[in-house]
Design a protein around this motif. Structure first.
Motif, PDB file in Angstrom:
ATOM      1  N   THR A 137      36.593  44.681  36.648  1.00 30.35           N
ATOM      2  CA  THR A 137      35.899  44.966  38.183  1.00 30.35           C
ATOM      3  C   THR A 137      34.593  44.447  38.621  1.00 30.35           C
ATOM      4  O   THR A 137      34.057  44.691  39.544  1.00 30.35           O
ATOM      5  CB  THR A 137      35.816  46.625  38.102  1.00 30.35           C
ATOM      6  N   GLN A 138      33.966  43.792  37.566  1.00 31.75           N
ATOM      7  CA  GLN A 138      32.962  43.118  37.882  1.00 31.75           C
ATOM      8  C   GLN A 138      33.197  41.539  38.181  1.00 31.75           C
ATOM      9  O   GLN A 138      32.147  40.996  38.754  1.00 31.75           O
ATOM     10  CB  GLN A 138      32.221  42.598  36.366  1.00 31.75           C
ATOM     11  N   ARG A 139      34.121  41.236  38.392  1.00 37.36           N
ATOM     12  CA  ARG A 139      34.563  39.837  38.747  1.00 37.36           C
ATOM     13  C   ARG A 139      34.496  40.065  40.604  1.00 37.36           C
ATOM     14  O   ARG A 139      34.926  40.966  41.406  1.00 37.36           O
ATOM     15  CB  ARG A 139      35.972  39.574  38.786  1.00 37.36           C
ATOM     16  N   PRO A 140      33.732  38.918  40.805  1.00 33.85           N
ATOM     17  CA  PRO A 140      33.646  38.663  42.450  1.00 33.85           C
ATOM     18  C   PRO A 140      34.545  38.834  43.283  1.00 33.85           C
ATOM     19  O   PRO A 140      34.690  39.513  44.330  1.00 33.85           O
ATOM     20  CB  PRO A 140      32.855  37.302  42.539  1.00 33.85           C
ATOM     21  N   ALA A 141      35.889  38.249  42.721  1.00 29.09           N
ATOM     22  CA  ALA A 141      37.123  38.796  43.873  1.00 29.09           C
ATOM     23  C   ALA A 141      37.554  39.934  43.743  1.00 29.09           C
ATOM     24  O   ALA A 141      37.942  40.361  44.814  1.00 29.09           O
ATOM     25  CB  ALA A 141      38.273  37.568  43.138  1.00 29.09           C
ATOM     26  N   TYR A 142      37.433  40.378  42.596  1.00 30.92           N
ATOM     27  CA  TYR A 142      37.832  41.974  42.616  1.00 30.92           C
ATOM     28  C   TYR A 142      36.878  42.629  43.601  1.00 30.92           C
ATOM     29  O   TYR A 142      37.472  43.561  44.591  1.00 30.92           O
ATOM     30  CB  TYR A 142      37.832  42.727  41.346  1.00 30.92           C
ATOM     31  N   GLN A 143      35.717  42.594  43.592  1.00 31.31           N
ATOM     32  CA  GLN A 143      34.937  43.194  44.327  1.00 31.31           C
ATOM     33  C   GLN A 143      35.024  42.808  45.980  1.00 31.31           C
ATOM     34  O   GLN A 143      34.942  43.698  46.869  1.00 31.31           O
ATOM     35  CB  GLN A 143      33.315  42.590  44.344  1.00 31.31           C
ATOM     36  N   ARG A 144      35.393  41.542  46.268  1.00 26.64           N
ATOM     37  CA  ARG A 144      35.590  41.495  47.732  1.00 26.64           C
ATOM     38  C   ARG A 144      36.943  41.875  48.030  1.00 26.64           C
ATOM     39  O   ARG A 144      37.153  42.412  49.240  1.00 26.64           O
ATOM     40  CB  ARG A 144      35.817  39.771  47.789  1.00 26.64           C
ATOM     41  N   SER A 145      37.759  42.054  47.250  1.00 30.01           N
ATOM     42  CA  SER A 145      39.179  42.742  47.510  1.00 30.01           C
ATOM     43  C   SER A 145      38.901  44.378  47.815  1.00 30.01           C
ATOM     44  O   SER A 145      39.417  44.778  48.781  1.00 30.01           O
ATOM     45  CB  SER A 145      40.006  42.467  46.500  1.00 30.01           C
ATOM     46  N   LEU A 146      38.054  44.939  47.040  1.00 29.69           N
ATOM     47  CA  LEU A 146      37.738  46.213  47.154  1.00 29.69           C
ATOM     48  C   LEU A 146      37.092  46.634  48.626  1.00 29.69           C
ATOM     49  O   LEU A 146      37.297  47.427  49.026  1.00 29.69           O
ATOM     50  CB  LEU A 146      36.881  46.647  46.192  1.00 29.69           C
ATOM     51  N   GLU A 147      36.270  45.645  48.959  1.00 26.19           N
ATOM     52  CA  GLU A 147      35.407  45.706  50.363  1.00 26.19           C
ATOM     53  C   GLU A 147      36.442  45.637  51.336  1.00 26.19           C
ATOM     54  O   GLU A 147      36.399  46.436  52.480  1.00 26.19           O
ATOM     55  CB  GLU A 147      34.360  44.524  50.311  1.00 26.19           C
TER      56      GLU A 147
ATOM     57  N   MET B 256      44.667  39.424  43.921  1.00 25.91           N
ATOM     58  CA  MET B 256      44.976  38.333  43.497  1.00 25.91           C
ATOM     59  C   MET B 256      44.644  36.850  44.501  1.00 25.91           C
ATOM     60  O   MET B 256      44.365  35.785  44.111  1.00 25.91           O
ATOM     61  CB  MET B 256      46.561  38.081  43.277  1.00 25.91           C
ATOM     62  N   LEU B 257      44.983  37.094  45.751  1.00 26.19           N
ATOM     63  CA  LEU B 257      44.803  36.202  46.868  1.00 26.19           C
ATOM     64  C   LEU B 257      42.968  35.957  46.806  1.00 26.19           C
ATOM     65  O   LEU B 257      42.781  34.926  47.098  1.00 26.19           O
ATOM     66  CB  LEU B 257      45.157  36.837  48.317  1.00 26.19           C
ATOM     67  N   GLU B 258      42.512  36.859  46.442  1.00 23.93           N
ATOM     68  CA  GLU B 258      40.861  36.715  46.673  1.00 23.93           C
ATOM     69  C   GLU B 258      40.441  35.782  45.169  1.00 23.93           C
ATOM     70  O   GLU B 258      39.541  35.126  45.386  1.00 23.93           O
ATOM     71  CB  GLU B 258      39.992  37.880  46.420  1.00 23.93           C
ATOM     72  N   GLU B 259      41.229  35.947  44.143  1.00 17.52           N
ATOM     73  CA  GLU B 259      41.142  35.030  43.034  1.00 17.52           C
ATOM     74  C   GLU B 259      41.596  33.660  43.490  1.00 17.52           C
ATOM     75  O   GLU B 259      41.053  32.529  42.867  1.00 17.52           O
ATOM     76  CB  GLU B 259      41.981  35.617  42.055  1.00 17.52           C
TER      77      GLU B 259
ATOM     78  N   GLN C 241      51.748  28.255  42.476  1.00 13.10           N
ATOM     79  CA  GLN C 241      51.488  27.346  43.840  1.00 13.10           C
ATOM     80  C   GLN C 241      49.784  26.761  43.965  1.00 13.10           C
ATOM     81  O   GLN C 241      49.817  25.754  44.424  1.00 13.10           O
ATOM     82  CB  GLN C 241      51.801  28.407  44.842  1.00 13.10           C
ATOM     83  N   TYR C 242      48.835  27.448  43.427  1.00 15.81           N
ATOM     84  CA  TYR C 242      47.644  26.902  43.418  1.00 15.81           C
ATOM     85  C   TYR C 242      47.150  26.897  41.838  1.00 15.81           C
ATOM     86  O   TYR C 242      46.187  27.747  41.686  1.00 15.81           O
ATOM     87  CB  TYR C 242      46.935  27.968  44.192  1.00 15.81           C
ATOM     88  N   PRO C 243      47.602  25.865  41.176  1.00 23.00           N
ATOM     89  CA  PRO C 243      46.856  25.584  40.091  1.00 23.00           C
ATOM     90  C   PRO C 243      45.377  25.281  39.769  1.00 23.00           C
ATOM     91  O   PRO C 243      44.900  25.510  38.616  1.00 23.00           O
ATOM     92  CB  PRO C 243      47.960  24.569  39.285  1.00 23.00           C
ATOM     93  N   GLN C 244      45.042  25.071  40.718  1.00 20.23           N
ATOM     94  CA  GLN C 244      43.650  24.711  40.807  1.00 20.23           C
ATOM     95  C   GLN C 244      42.781  25.951  40.503  1.00 20.23           C
ATOM     96  O   GLN C 244      41.578  25.890  40.156  1.00 20.23           O
ATOM     97  CB  GLN C 244      43.166  23.933  42.220  1.00 20.23           C
ATOM     98  N   ALA C 245      43.232  26.982  40.846  1.00 18.64           N
ATOM     99  CA  ALA C 245      42.596  28.278  40.699  1.00 18.64           C
ATOM    100  C   ALA C 245      42.450  28.717  39.181  1.00 18.64           C
ATOM    101  O   ALA C 245      41.773  29.522  38.696  1.00 18.64           O
ATOM    102  CB  ALA C 245      43.194  29.419  41.374  1.00 18.64           C
ATOM    103  N   ASN C 246      43.432  28.113  38.406  1.00 14.24           N
ATOM    104  CA  ASN C 246      43.428  28.398  36.750  1.00 14.24           C
ATOM    105  C   ASN C 246      43.731  29.626  36.508  1.00 14.24           C
ATOM    106  O   ASN C 246      43.199  30.230  35.630  1.00 14.24           O
ATOM    107  CB  ASN C 246      42.109  27.905  36.148  1.00 14.24           C
ATOM    108  N   LEU C 247      44.845  30.135  37.183  1.00 14.67           N
ATOM    109  CA  LEU C 247      45.226  31.715  36.982  1.00 14.67           C
ATOM    110  C   LEU C 247      46.329  31.814  36.200  1.00 14.67           C
ATOM    111  O   LEU C 247      46.845  32.762  36.135  1.00 14.67           O
ATOM    112  CB  LEU C 247      45.272  32.217  38.378  1.00 14.67           C
ATOM    113  N   ALA C 248      46.737  30.775  35.345  1.00 17.00           N
ATOM    114  CA  ALA C 248      47.781  30.593  34.374  1.00 17.00           C
ATOM    115  C   ALA C 248      47.635  29.634  33.615  1.00 17.00           C
ATOM    116  O   ALA C 248      47.043  28.556  33.808  1.00 17.00           O
ATOM    117  CB  ALA C 248      49.193  30.562  35.264  1.00 17.00           C
ATOM    118  N   PRO C 249      48.180  29.846  32.332  1.00 21.47           N
ATOM    119  CA  PRO C 249      48.044  28.807  31.459  1.00 21.47           C
ATOM    120  C   PRO C 249      49.006  27.644  31.756  1.00 21.47           C
ATOM    121  O   PRO C 249      49.888  27.835  32.380  1.00 21.47           O
ATOM    122  CB  PRO C 249      48.365  29.546  29.966  1.00 21.47           C
TER     123      PRO C 249
END
Length: 210
Positions: free
Chosen positions: A189-199, A22-25, A78-86
């Protein structure tokens, strides 16, 4: 104001992995403090922050937030600019909350009881928040089958939380690996943020083992 408004308490081998993703997103800087389960998580200093002695926990500008679904919803707001909620006035706002807390409530309860081999008499299912495991799983399958994401074309924090739950439960064999679940997890799991978090988690786990 300090560069890192977010302090994140985690363990690389825990459900805090959801919040790493979530933080990477979100894409904002954050400080991660890794804690071991029986040591640092149980110290008076950490228990003063989270009396449950568990992770994940975040401290955002001095405000403590615990519980994975709550942290996801909080960060999205808190971070609406990330567009992670309607948007608050969007007709999808209710859908977003519905499935975010479905995964944190009925789904987790149903899977936990299955994992503990707790049989529920058929005449007692109405006493449970999830009713039956079969109904819960069928409803979840439909939620991730009708569109690419929980809220249609918009990826949200609900996908982070629901998708993490599905991936974890399927991986450990407590949720049936239905095609719809597999396809949904593949998209996530193809999302870049997911891949970063996995690393990040892999490196942290290796460091902790040393």
């Amino acid at each position: 104001m300090p560069a890192n408004r977010i302090t994140f308490y985690s363990n690389p081998q825990s459900r805090a992995a959801v919040i790493h993703w979530m933080l990477e997103e979100v894409g904002e800087p954050y400080e991660t403090i890794y804690l071991n389960f029986q040591g640092a998580m149980k110290t008076p200093e950490y228990l003063a922050i989270n009396p449950m002695g568990k992770v994940p926990t975040i401290v955002h500008d001095g405000q403590v937030v615990t519980e994975g679904a709550a942290i996801c919803a909080f960060l999205a707001d808190q971070y609406p600019q990330a567009n992670l909620a309607p948007a608050p006035d969007s007709p999808l706002r209710g859908t977003y909350y519905r499935w975010l807390f479905f995964a944190a409530g009925p789904l987790e309860e149903a899977i936990t009881m299955k994992s503990l081999n707790m049989d529920i008499p058929s005449d007692k299912s109405a006493m449970l928040g999830f009713g039956t495991l079969e109904r819960t799983v069928d409803v979840l399958e439909k939620a991730v089958s009708d569109s690419p994401w929980i809220c249609g074309e918009q990826f949200t924090a609900a996908d982070v939380y629901v998708g993490s739950a599905i991936r974890f439960y399927v991986q450990f064999g407590v949720l049936e690996a239905r095609p719809a679940f597999n396809a949904y997890v593949d998209r996530l799991t193809q999302r870049p943020a997911y891949q970063r978090s996995l690393e990040i988690l892999q490196k942290a786990a290796a460091a902790q083992q040393k």
